[in-house]
Design a protein around this motif. Sequence first.
Motif, PDB file in Angstrom:
ATOM      1  N   THR A 179      -0.880 -56.486  40.308  1.00  0.00           N
ATOM      2  CA  THR A 179      -0.465 -56.346  41.699  1.00  0.00           C
ATOM      3  C   THR A 179       0.436 -55.131  41.786  1.00  0.00           C
ATOM      4  OG1 THR A 179      -0.554 -58.747  42.011  1.00  0.00           O
ATOM      5  CG2 THR A 179       0.641 -57.461  43.657  1.00  0.00           C
ATOM      6  N   LEU A 180      -0.092 -54.067  42.342  1.00  0.00           N
ATOM      7  CA  LEU A 180       0.683 -52.843  42.496  1.00  0.00           C
ATOM      8  C   LEU A 180       1.444 -52.884  43.815  1.00  0.00           C
ATOM      9  CD1 LEU A 180      -1.951 -50.160  41.380  1.00  0.00           C
ATOM     10  CD2 LEU A 180      -0.358 -51.463  39.965  1.00  0.00           C
ATOM     11  N   ARG A 213       7.879 -42.457  37.138  1.00  0.00           N
ATOM     12  CA  ARG A 213       8.315 -43.852  36.961  1.00  0.00           C
ATOM     13  C   ARG A 213       7.269 -44.810  37.542  1.00  0.00           C
ATOM     14  NH1 ARG A 213      11.163 -46.857  40.353  1.00  0.00           N
ATOM     15  NH2 ARG A 213      11.948 -45.043  41.500  1.00  0.00           N
ATOM     16  N   HIS A 214       6.748 -44.467  38.716  1.00  0.00           N
ATOM     17  CA  HIS A 214       5.700 -45.304  39.320  1.00  0.00           C
ATOM     18  C   HIS A 214       4.466 -45.350  38.420  1.00  0.00           C
ATOM     19  CE1 HIS A 214       7.701 -46.275  42.985  1.00  0.00           C
ATOM     20  NE2 HIS A 214       7.730 -45.036  43.466  1.00  0.00           N
ATOM     21  N   LEU A 215       4.090 -44.205  37.869  1.00  0.00           N
ATOM     22  CA  LEU A 215       2.908 -44.162  37.002  1.00  0.00           C
ATOM     23  C   LEU A 215       3.124 -44.967  35.727  1.00  0.00           C
ATOM     24  CD1 LEU A 215       1.818 -40.433  37.404  1.00  0.00           C
ATOM     25  CD2 LEU A 215       0.713 -42.465  38.366  1.00  0.00           C
ATOM     26  N   SER A 216       4.348 -44.948  35.203  1.00  0.00           N
ATOM     27  CA  SER A 216       4.659 -45.744  34.013  1.00  0.00           C
ATOM     28  C   SER A 216       4.520 -47.233  34.326  1.00  0.00           C
ATOM     29  CB  SER A 216       6.081 -45.434  33.536  1.00  0.00           C
ATOM     30  OG  SER A 216       6.434 -46.258  32.438  1.00  0.00           O
ATOM     31  N   ASN A 217       5.003 -47.634  35.497  1.00  0.00           N
ATOM     32  CA  ASN A 217       4.875 -49.036  35.903  1.00  0.00           C
ATOM     33  C   ASN A 217       3.411 -49.431  36.052  1.00  0.00           C
ATOM     34  OD1 ASN A 217       7.659 -49.318  35.979  1.00  0.00           O
ATOM     35  ND2 ASN A 217       7.806 -48.941  38.190  1.00  0.00           N
ATOM     36  N   VAL A 218       2.621 -48.529  36.635  1.00  0.00           N
ATOM     37  CA  VAL A 218       1.192 -48.788  36.828  1.00  0.00           C
ATOM     38  C   VAL A 218       0.500 -48.974  35.485  1.00  0.00           C
ATOM     39  CG1 VAL A 218      -0.989 -47.751  37.555  1.00  0.00           C
ATOM     40  CG2 VAL A 218       1.005 -47.660  39.071  1.00  0.00           C
ATOM     41  N   ARG A 219       0.793 -48.100  34.524  1.00  0.00           N
ATOM     42  CA  ARG A 219       0.166 -48.217  33.190  1.00  0.00           C
ATOM     43  C   ARG A 219       0.526 -49.542  32.545  1.00  0.00           C
ATOM     44  NH1 ARG A 219       1.533 -42.635  33.090  1.00  0.00           N
ATOM     45  NH2 ARG A 219       3.487 -43.081  32.001  1.00  0.00           N
ATOM     46  N   ASP A 220       1.770 -49.966  32.701  1.00  0.00           N
ATOM     47  CA  ASP A 220       2.194 -51.256  32.134  1.00  0.00           C
ATOM     48  C   ASP A 220       1.437 -52.414  32.791  1.00  0.00           C
ATOM     49  OD1 ASP A 220       3.966 -50.060  30.424  1.00  0.00           O
ATOM     50  OD2 ASP A 220       5.728 -50.383  31.691  1.00  0.00           O
ATOM     51  N   CYS A 222      -1.403 -52.357  34.271  1.00  0.00           N
ATOM     52  CA  CYS A 222      -2.843 -52.304  33.977  1.00  0.00           C
ATOM     53  C   CYS A 222      -3.129 -52.422  32.491  1.00  0.00           C
ATOM     54  CB  CYS A 222      -3.436 -50.992  34.502  1.00  0.00           C
ATOM     55  SG  CYS A 222      -3.425 -50.842  36.291  1.00  0.00           S
ATOM     56  N   ASP A 223      -2.066 -52.509  31.677  1.00  0.00           N
ATOM     57  CA  ASP A 223      -2.242 -52.554  30.225  1.00  0.00           C
ATOM     58  C   ASP A 223      -3.102 -51.373  29.773  1.00  0.00           C
ATOM     59  OD1 ASP A 223      -1.939 -53.495  27.642  1.00  0.00           O
ATOM     60  OD2 ASP A 223      -3.664 -54.843  27.751  1.00  0.00           O
ATOM     61  N   ALA A 224      -2.747 -50.179  30.269  1.00  0.00           N
ATOM     62  CA  ALA A 224      -3.532 -48.971  30.021  1.00  0.00           C
ATOM     63  C   ALA A 224      -2.759 -48.005  29.130  1.00  0.00           C
ATOM     64  CB  ALA A 224      -3.883 -48.282  31.337  1.00  0.00           C
ATOM     65  N   VAL A 225      -3.500 -47.261  28.307  1.00  0.00           N
ATOM     66  CA  VAL A 225      -2.862 -46.310  27.394  1.00  0.00           C
ATOM     67  C   VAL A 225      -2.569 -44.985  28.086  1.00  0.00           C
ATOM     68  CG1 VAL A 225      -3.908 -47.320  25.348  1.00  0.00           C
ATOM     69  CG2 VAL A 225      -5.100 -45.482  26.528  1.00  0.00           C
ATOM     70  N   ASN A 226      -3.243 -44.714  29.200  1.00  0.00           N
ATOM     71  CA  ASN A 226      -2.984 -43.484  29.943  1.00  0.00           C
ATOM     72  C   ASN A 226      -3.273 -43.717  31.422  1.00  0.00           C
ATOM     73  OD1 ASN A 226      -5.866 -43.090  30.343  1.00  0.00           O
ATOM     74  ND2 ASN A 226      -5.939 -42.321  28.239  1.00  0.00           N
ATOM     75  N   THR A 227      -2.950 -42.717  32.236  1.00  0.00           N
ATOM     76  CA  THR A 227      -3.079 -42.877  33.682  1.00  0.00           C
ATOM     77  C   THR A 227      -4.531 -42.947  34.119  1.00  0.00           C
ATOM     78  OG1 THR A 227      -0.983 -41.698  33.988  1.00  0.00           O
ATOM     79  CG2 THR A 227      -2.406 -41.890  35.902  1.00  0.00           C
ATOM     80  N   ILE A 228      -5.416 -42.229  33.432  1.00  0.00           N
ATOM     81  CA  ILE A 228      -6.837 -42.273  33.775  1.00  0.00           C
ATOM     82  C   ILE A 228      -7.373 -43.686  33.613  1.00  0.00           C
ATOM     83  CG2 ILE A 228      -9.137 -41.494  33.102  1.00  0.00           C
ATOM     84  CD1 ILE A 228      -7.899 -38.800  32.378  1.00  0.00           C
ATOM     85  N   GLN A 229      -7.047 -44.320  32.475  1.00  0.00           N
ATOM     86  CA  GLN A 229      -7.503 -45.691  32.248  1.00  0.00           C
ATOM     87  C   GLN A 229      -6.907 -46.626  33.296  1.00  0.00           C
ATOM     88  OE1 GLN A 229      -6.464 -47.334  28.426  1.00  0.00           O
ATOM     89  NE2 GLN A 229      -7.534 -49.255  28.802  1.00  0.00           N
ATOM     90  N   ALA A 230      -5.631 -46.397  33.647  1.00  0.00           N
ATOM     91  CA  ALA A 230      -4.991 -47.237  34.657  1.00  0.00           C
ATOM     92  C   ALA A 230      -5.704 -47.111  35.999  1.00  0.00           C
ATOM     93  CB  ALA A 230      -3.522 -46.846  34.797  1.00  0.00           C
ATOM     94  N   ALA A 231      -6.084 -45.887  36.358  1.00  0.00           N
ATOM     95  CA  ALA A 231      -6.778 -45.670  37.630  1.00  0.00           C
ATOM     96  C   ALA A 231      -8.136 -46.372  37.629  1.00  0.00           C
ATOM     97  CB  ALA A 231      -6.947 -44.176  37.876  1.00  0.00           C
ATOM     98  N   MET A 232      -8.854 -46.278  36.498  1.00  0.00           N
ATOM     99  CA  MET A 232     -10.159 -46.933  36.409  1.00  0.00           C
ATOM    100  C   MET A 232     -10.019 -48.443  36.535  1.00  0.00           C
ATOM    101  SD  MET A 232     -11.908 -44.658  33.387  1.00  0.00           S
ATOM    102  CE  MET A 232     -13.379 -45.678  33.330  1.00  0.00           C
TER     103      MET A 232
END
Length: 242
Positions: A179-180, A213-220, A222-232
């Motif tokens: 939930t973003l 900071r927002h992108l770091s929260n998003v990666r956490d 989404c359990d993603a290793v990078n922002t691209i994976q988080a976006a997907m």
Amino acid sequence: MNPSMFAMLTGALARIDAAVTPADVLKELLSILRPFGFRHLLITGLPPPQRGPWQREILYDGWPIEWLKHYLASEHFTQDPCASRSRLVGQPFVWHDLLPKKMTTGQQRVMGEAAEFGLRNGLCVPVHEPRRAPSVVTAAGEHIEVLPEDIPILETVCVHAYRALRRLRDQVEQSRQITLTDREREVLTWIAAGKAAEDVACILGISRFTVERHLSNVRDKCDAVNTIQAAMEAVRRGEIDP
């Protein structure tokens, strides 16, 4: 269908419906399959080969370990005649229905090597559902004894078990649903559109530090290793539009 067979089937379906764990579903399914000689079971989605590692779609892996290793190493999925047919047809079929003279050399190799690992014959039950790639429940063994009149019963139980496993898996995924915040969605949407962090900061009137900071929260989340994976992952789960 004789009364005892009908009672067995309805009892099995009721127990599958009542199952609260995948193990409960599989226990019931295997108890139906084993008397017919089935010793190995694989339940998996059938994504197009070009879509990436197909094994991510496995719901249950009950293949012999060495066979699965060999199957993956040999990239047999792209040549597997059972997978190919299951994508195209909705009816169950026994492996012996696949005629060698209609197979390519690669397909014949897959089936021949499967036999060497103890999978000499099997039953595929394709499952086709709206908005999903085809899936298949495949049971196999050294010697199976399946009459034509048995196949509708096995199909019913296999499809019911597949749907129960899918339901339980979806429940787990929903419990982990990310939930973003509105701002996180906004930042990620701009990043997914190709904007750099400093550009997003300018567009939204915030600092680059805040964007990061927002992108770091998003990666956490989404359990993603990078922002691209988080976006997907966010697109896949409907958090942002593609």
